[in-house]
Design an enzyme around this catalytic site. Structure first.
Site, PDB file in Angstrom:
ATOM      1  N   ARG A 152       0.703  -1.042   0.122  1.00 12.69           N
ATOM      2  CA  ARG A 152      -0.085  -0.037  -0.066  1.00 12.69           C
ATOM      3  C   ARG A 152       0.681   1.405  -0.151  1.00 12.69           C
ATOM      4  O   ARG A 152       0.450   2.499  -0.328  1.00 12.69           O
ATOM      5  CB  ARG A 152      -0.917   0.079   1.251  1.00 12.69           C
ATOM      6  CG  ARG A 152      -2.119  -1.018   0.970  1.00 12.69           C
ATOM      7  CD  ARG A 152      -2.874  -1.227   2.212  1.00 12.69           C
ATOM      8  NE  ARG A 152      -2.132  -2.164   3.190  1.00 12.69           N
ATOM      9  CZ  ARG A 152      -2.625  -2.543   4.309  1.00 12.69           C
ATOM     10  NH1 ARG A 152      -3.871  -2.110   4.950  1.00 12.69           N
ATOM     11  NH2 ARG A 152      -2.097  -3.251   5.104  1.00 12.69           N
TER      12      ARG A 152
ATOM     13  N   LYS B  66      30.897  29.385   2.533  1.00 11.59           N
ATOM     14  CA  LYS B  66      31.298  27.786   2.333  1.00 11.59           C
ATOM     15  C   LYS B  66      32.473  27.641   2.764  1.00 11.59           C
ATOM     16  O   LYS B  66      33.527  28.169   2.467  1.00 11.59           O
ATOM     17  CB  LYS B  66      30.826  27.685   0.842  1.00 11.59           C
ATOM     18  CG  LYS B  66      31.063  26.207   0.608  1.00 11.59           C
ATOM     19  CD  LYS B  66      31.891  25.729  -0.741  1.00 11.59           C
ATOM     20  CE  LYS B  66      33.232  25.912  -0.504  1.00 11.59           C
ATOM     21  NZ  LYS B  66      34.157  25.400  -1.758  1.00 11.59           N
TER      22      LYS B  66
ATOM     23  N   ALA C  57      37.148  50.025  -2.104  1.00 15.11           N
ATOM     24  CA  ALA C  57      35.868  49.855  -2.756  1.00 15.11           C
ATOM     25  C   ALA C  57      36.144  49.501  -3.938  1.00 15.11           C
ATOM     26  O   ALA C  57      36.688  50.312  -4.727  1.00 15.11           O
ATOM     27  CB  ALA C  57      34.848  50.653  -2.321  1.00 15.11           C
TER      28      ALA C  57
HETATM   29  C1  UD1 Z   1      -2.245  -7.622  11.049  1.00 19.29           C
HETATM   30  C2  UD1 Z   1      -3.108  -8.683  11.976  1.00 19.29           C
HETATM   31  C3  UD1 Z   1      -4.363  -7.647  12.331  1.00 19.29           C
HETATM   32  C4  UD1 Z   1      -4.068  -6.513  12.903  1.00 19.29           C
HETATM   33  C5  UD1 Z   1      -2.969  -5.763  12.046  1.00 19.29           C
HETATM   34  C6  UD1 Z   1      -2.629  -4.512  12.827  1.00 19.29           C
HETATM   35  C7  UD1 Z   1      -2.568 -10.676  11.042  1.00 19.29           C
HETATM   36  C8  UD1 Z   1      -3.034 -11.940  10.408  1.00 19.29           C
HETATM   37  N1  UD1 Z   1      -3.561  -9.758  11.012  1.00 19.29           N
HETATM   38  O1  UD1 Z   1      -2.794  -7.238  10.060  1.00 19.29           O
HETATM   39  O2  UD1 Z   1      -5.127  -8.551  13.122  1.00 19.29           O
HETATM   40  O3  UD1 Z   1      -5.179  -5.885  13.017  1.00 19.29           O
HETATM   41  O4  UD1 Z   1      -2.008  -6.471  11.769  1.00 19.29           O
HETATM   42  O5  UD1 Z   1      -1.912  -3.663  11.795  1.00 19.29           O
HETATM   43  O6  UD1 Z   1      -1.618 -10.637  11.474  1.00 19.29           O
HETATM   44  N2  UD1 Z   1       4.818  -9.288   7.879  1.00 19.29           N
HETATM   45  C9  UD1 Z   1       5.511 -10.238   7.919  1.00 19.29           C
HETATM   46  N3  UD1 Z   1       5.591 -11.157   6.951  1.00 19.29           N
HETATM   47  C10 UD1 Z   1       4.359 -11.504   6.413  1.00 19.29           C
HETATM   48  C11 UD1 Z   1       3.363 -10.488   6.590  1.00 19.29           C
HETATM   49  C12 UD1 Z   1       3.416  -9.350   7.330  1.00 19.29           C
HETATM   50  O7  UD1 Z   1       6.883  -9.757   8.337  1.00 19.29           O
HETATM   51  O8  UD1 Z   1       4.319 -12.533   5.758  1.00 19.29           O
HETATM   52  C13 UD1 Z   1       4.796  -7.955   8.745  1.00 19.29           C
HETATM   53  C14 UD1 Z   1       4.783  -7.080   8.018  1.00 19.29           C
HETATM   54  O9  UD1 Z   1       5.980  -6.486   7.420  1.00 19.29           O
HETATM   55  C15 UD1 Z   1       4.181  -5.970   9.138  1.00 19.29           C
HETATM   56  C16 UD1 Z   1       3.527  -6.855  10.123  1.00 19.29           C
HETATM   57  O10 UD1 Z   1       3.944  -8.105   9.900  1.00 19.29           O
HETATM   58  O11 UD1 Z   1       5.250  -5.327   9.932  1.00 19.29           O
HETATM   59  C17 UD1 Z   1       1.908  -6.637  10.078  1.00 19.29           C
HETATM   60  O12 UD1 Z   1       1.783  -6.954   8.658  1.00 19.29           O
HETATM   61  P1  UD1 Z   1       0.297  -6.492   8.073  1.00 19.29           P
HETATM   62  O13 UD1 Z   1       0.317  -6.887   6.389  1.00 19.29           O
HETATM   63  O14 UD1 Z   1       0.449  -4.951   7.804  1.00 19.29           O
HETATM   64  O15 UD1 Z   1      -0.814  -7.038   8.649  1.00 19.29           O
HETATM   65  P2  UD1 Z   1      -2.173  -6.938   8.371  1.00 19.29           P
HETATM   66  O16 UD1 Z   1      -2.592  -8.073   7.635  1.00 19.29           O
HETATM   67  O17 UD1 Z   1      -2.764  -5.526   8.149  1.00 19.29           O
HETATM   68 CA    CA Z   2      -0.514  -3.533   9.262  1.00 21.74          CA
END
Ligand code: UD1
Ligand code: CA
Length: 460
Positions: free
Chosen positions: A15, A355, A427
């Site tokens: 996003r 500078k 000057a």
């Molecule tokens: C997740 C939660 C959701 C919560 C939200 C809060 C899950 C399934 N859902 O959703 O309940 O409300 O966070 O922000 O956990 N990441 C990884 N590897 C992956 C996927 C994600 O390292 O495979 C990391 C991302 O970089 C990020 C964090 O995990 O830092 C959260 O990932 P994101 O995709 O934002 O989570 P959501 O699906 O939005």
């Molecule tokens: Ca998130």
């Protein structure tokens, strides 16, 4: 609390619509990931493991440089969900018993206050997590509780029924779990859900099924901004503004006047001394240190600038990589470029560019000048329109001006050249050879007046 910590930073961050991985986008001058990592280290969680995926090498290089060996890494490639991400840290967590804190790399505003609340509630639960209520909970996992208020499970937006989507209590994604239980249970989590991912949130249901305690810790309304992650550019901007407000509040608490916090920007590493005043529109960034009793702005831009006490930087001046001594005055509309040193009580006025030059104590360059690669002594007067011609087309060349010298207006100093101590330059002079101490240099053509010239012009 004694705990290990895993910070998830392997997601795609789609996003953001960026070529750069989300956690390296800066918030108030620092990559977003620095904040949760600093916080985890400050709370003495150990080990601290960052799960990297997209642009893993860049993230690792950055964190290695910033935090050294205190941070470990685990690779998740490709990302298969938050549950899978934690599992990828299993090896890095070898030997960890007890508690495990799980954070995301995209929550720059989280503080010890929220983690404190989590730690207190998490002592007796196998899974504890922070929640809050949102007017617009769209996109977040919802907390499903039973009639007595106990947490049953977390349901993701994509999997939620219409009734569940109306729940306004959301999962913030910040957890405290029993490490051994979590790693064991995550190995059994399946990905039969709308997104085909391994959900970390399924730990809640797993704990309930095993008869273990689960705690959903609801934070008060004001805490939402601190715990919500950054997913897109609009949230990045909001996080920056909120963190900036926090940094300004900390400065004000230490006795700095910030006239208009809405238009004043400071980065995380900036220091400002007591009784200094920041007028509207100032931007202070990098390794900027401002002493006590300084007055900056409106519209002053400082980057990597060191100001001693009592310095005045007037309207719309730009200072970068420079050092300014006590009670010096700069601007309005001055530009100080890297490598410039102004000693105490120097005055640099409007439309003066400096500078890589040193101006000695009490020296004045009040109007319209360019001073580059110059070493200027004390109590020198640099007249309006003085220019150091420091570039011969190939090399940068030095100019030296001795203590107490007087440089008349509209002088060019063709470097390399030296004006001696106490010397004068008339000057309009172009100085091409050294001026001895106490001498006068003058190179302009003698003036001639032609009487009655105007009367004899043709057509009159
Ligand atoms: C997740 C939660 C959701 C919560 C939200 C809060 C899950 C399934 N859902 O959703 O309940 O409300 O966070 O922000 O956990 N990441 C990884 N590897 C992956 C996927 C994600 O390292 O495979 C990391 C991302 O970089 C990020 C964090 O995990 O830092 C959260 O990932 P994101 O995709 O934002 O989570 P959501 O699906 O939005
Ligand atoms: Ca998130």
């Amino acid at each position: 609390m004694k705990a290990a910590c895993v910070i998830l930073a392997a997601g795609q961050g789609k996003r953001m619509r960026s070529q750069r991985v989300k956690v390296l986008h800066p918030v108030c001058g620092r990559p977003m990931i620095d904040y949760p990592v600093s916080l985890a280290l400050a709370r003495r969680y150990a080990p601290v493991v960052v799960v990297v995926g997209r642009q893993a090498a860049e993230v690792q290089a950055h964190l290695g440089e910033r935090f050294g060996r205190r941070v470990r890494f685990a690779l998740q490639d490709p990302p298969r969900g938050t549950g899978h991400a934690v599992l990828c840290a299993t090896e890095a967590l070898a030997g960890v018993r007890g508690k495990l804190v799980i954070l995301s790399g995209d929550v720059p505003l989280l503080t010890g206050a929220e983690l404190g609340a989590l730690e207190r509630a998490g002592r007796r639960a196998a899974v504890a997590f922070l929640t809050c209520r949102l007017d617009d909970p769209r996109g977040y996992g919802r907390v499903v509780r039973d009639r007595r208020g106990a947490v049953e499970r977390i349901v993701e937006q994509a999997d939620a029924s219409p009734a569940e989507r109306r729940l306004d209590e959301i999962n913030t994604g910040i957890y405290l779990v029993d490490a051994a239980f979590a790693l064991r249970a995550l190995r059994r989590v399946r990905r039969a859900n709308a997104q085909g991912e391994y959900y970390l949130t399924d730990l809640v249901r797993a704990a309930r099924r095993a008869g273990l305690a689960v705690a959903g810790v609801e934070l008060g309304g004001g805490a939402a901004a601190a715990v919500l992650g950054v997913n897109d550019r609009a949230e990045l901007s909001r996080a920056g503004r909120d963190l900036n407000r926090r940094l300004l509040a900390a400065l004000m608490a230490r006795g700095v006047s910030v006239v208009d916090p809405d238009t004043t920007w400071v980065e995380a590493g900036v220091r400002v001394g007591q009784d200094s005043v920041l007028l509207p529109g100032c931007t202070l960034s990098g390794d900027t240190r401002v002493g006590r009793g300084c007055r900056l702005g409106p519209g002053a831009v400082l980057h990597d600038a060191r100001l001693a006490d009592g310095v005045e930087v007037r309207a719309y001046s730009v200072l970068e990589g420079c050092r300014i001594g006590r009670r010096a005055q700069v601007g309005p509309f001055a530009r100080l470029r890297p490598g410039s040193v102004l000693e105490a009580e120097v005055r640099v006025g409007n439309f003066v560019e400096v500078k890589k030059s040193r101006l000695g104590r009490g020296t004045k360059a009040s109007h319209l000048s360019y001073l580059g690669d110059a070493t200027i002594g004390r109590e020198v007067n640099v007249g309006a329109g003085t220019i150091t011609c420091n570039y011969d087309g190939e090399r940068k060349l030095p100019t030296e001006i001795g203590d107490g010298a007087f440089i008349g207006s509209d002088t060019q100093l063709v470097a390399p050249v030296r004006v001696g101590t106490g010397a004068y330059v008339g000057a309009g002079t172009t100085v091409t050879i050294d001026v001895p101490d106490e001498a006068l240099a003058i190179s302009r053509v003698r003036q001639r007046n032609i009487p009655g010239y105007a009367l004899r012009r043709p057509g009159r």
